[in-house]
Design an enzyme around this catalytic site. Sequence first.
Site, PDB file in Angstrom:
ATOM      1  N   HIS A 160      38.214  21.069  40.072  1.00 24.76           N
ATOM      2  CA  HIS A 160      38.281  21.872  38.839  1.00 24.76           C
ATOM      3  C   HIS A 160      38.379  23.365  39.176  1.00 24.76           C
ATOM      4  O   HIS A 160      38.071  24.218  38.351  1.00 24.76           O
ATOM      5  CB  HIS A 160      37.057  21.631  37.934  1.00 24.76           C
ATOM      6  N   SER A 290      55.355  44.811  46.428  1.00 28.75           N
ATOM      7  CA  SER A 290      55.424  45.343  45.070  1.00 28.75           C
ATOM      8  C   SER A 290      56.052  46.721  45.109  1.00 28.75           C
ATOM      9  O   SER A 290      55.766  47.518  46.006  1.00 28.75           O
ATOM     10  CB  SER A 290      54.015  45.421  44.459  1.00 28.75           C
TER      11      SER A 290
END
Length: 485
Positions: A160, A290
């Site tokens: 999870h 970036s």
Amino acid sequence: MAAPGAEEDVMARYRSPLVSRYASAEMAYNFSERKKFGTWRRLWLYLAQAEKSLGLPITDEQIREMEANLDNIDFKMAAEEEKKLRHDVMAHVHTFAHCCPKAAAIIHLGATSCYVGDNTDLIVLRDGFNLLLPKLARVISRLADFAEKYADMPALGFTHYQPAQLTTVGKRCCLWIQDLCMDLQNLERARDDLRFRGVKGTTGTQASFLQLFEGDHSKVEELDRLVTAKAGFKRAYMVTGQTYSRKVDIGVLAVLASLGASIHKICTDIRLLANLKEIEEPFEKDQIGSSAMPYKRNPMRSERCCSLARHLMTLVMDPLQTAAVQWFERTLDDSANRRVCLAEAFLTADIILSTLQNVSEGLVVYPKVIERRIRQELPFMATENIIMAMVKAGGNRQDCHEKIRVLSQQAAAVVKQEGGDNDFIARVRADPYFSPIHKQLESLLDPSSFTGRAPQQVAKFLKEEVRPALIPYQSQMGGKIELAL
């Protein structure tokens, strides 16, 4: 409005990035016009050779003329013929006949358009699988080497996406490998299940060929067998309409879509691990992560795989719908759709396999980051071991459980409310109650004691399942792959 000179300027026309930016030269060629129309001519040659061998009046000279012009394709003439005739197969019959005047009368004898169209598609699909399989095997091989190298390195497991029991870096990689091994088997099966359409005529009844051979059924059957063998297939579909069943395309794209799902899962895991700074994909010396943030090391290759895998997974919807709406012996609403989805599925699978190979050959592991994350979570996981050790030292299980519950909550508050490190073990060391096992704490917190049989599972899995599956591809493993973009 078109810009001046747009017809000559390739940059002024849309080009599929699947070919212009990503796909390998061999896969792009497999779905090229040259491969397609060259295969049509070879199929016409196979048909003529087989018809001649079974007694039809076809001469050696006609056969030699066809053989000499298999790749002598005047694409400009073919385009002009198609524009005039509005029929691609007849345009190429005329173009082939133009350079084979002696053989012109017997080219395409008894055949329908799907003789060349569908049979070529089946050849291209088979050849596409033959290109993908070694690439998939290489990815599995590279990941197997990685799993073997890190088989013993403990890492925090997640369920999870919440901290769970420990695993190892190599064991987690084996989860990826197992999915890809299933894909390898699925692709092999899909390729080997392909049959040839063969020589079936306009509605699949072989009526035209039965007429050519004056009602001799055995010769029609032998014609089908001969052409099938010449095309490199062991079997042909026994019954067809005008086309081979479009359910075949469903089977082909379904296994490619499944491969896309596997790669999406793998690359998503890598992206998550990159965020955790545990594992990174290769990052070139001059690569920019970036335009605004110079420090960033974005997992762009894994992101590309996920992006393209999503496209690959959706393509199976095309053949599902096409197969559902083929009326009786066939309708032509399959044609334009299949021109797009079949090629795009193989081109996309080719791209993501090449990209994943590049990723798998340069994965970077950061052991200190992994160790730090384990140290943050392991103290809580070790509570059961601590309780057992205290009981062995003469303590009461329930009393020990309550002590640990209180200390665990205090440590959790430091982590969650104060942003500090997990100090549970320090609290245990400071509590006189646990003095009987203070000397055992280091051994009780050894991460390798929490990974179960993960290292042994890796070794057994790689030896007994993975390496044997790669044996057929050993000669095609090749060197490292470099991506152009």
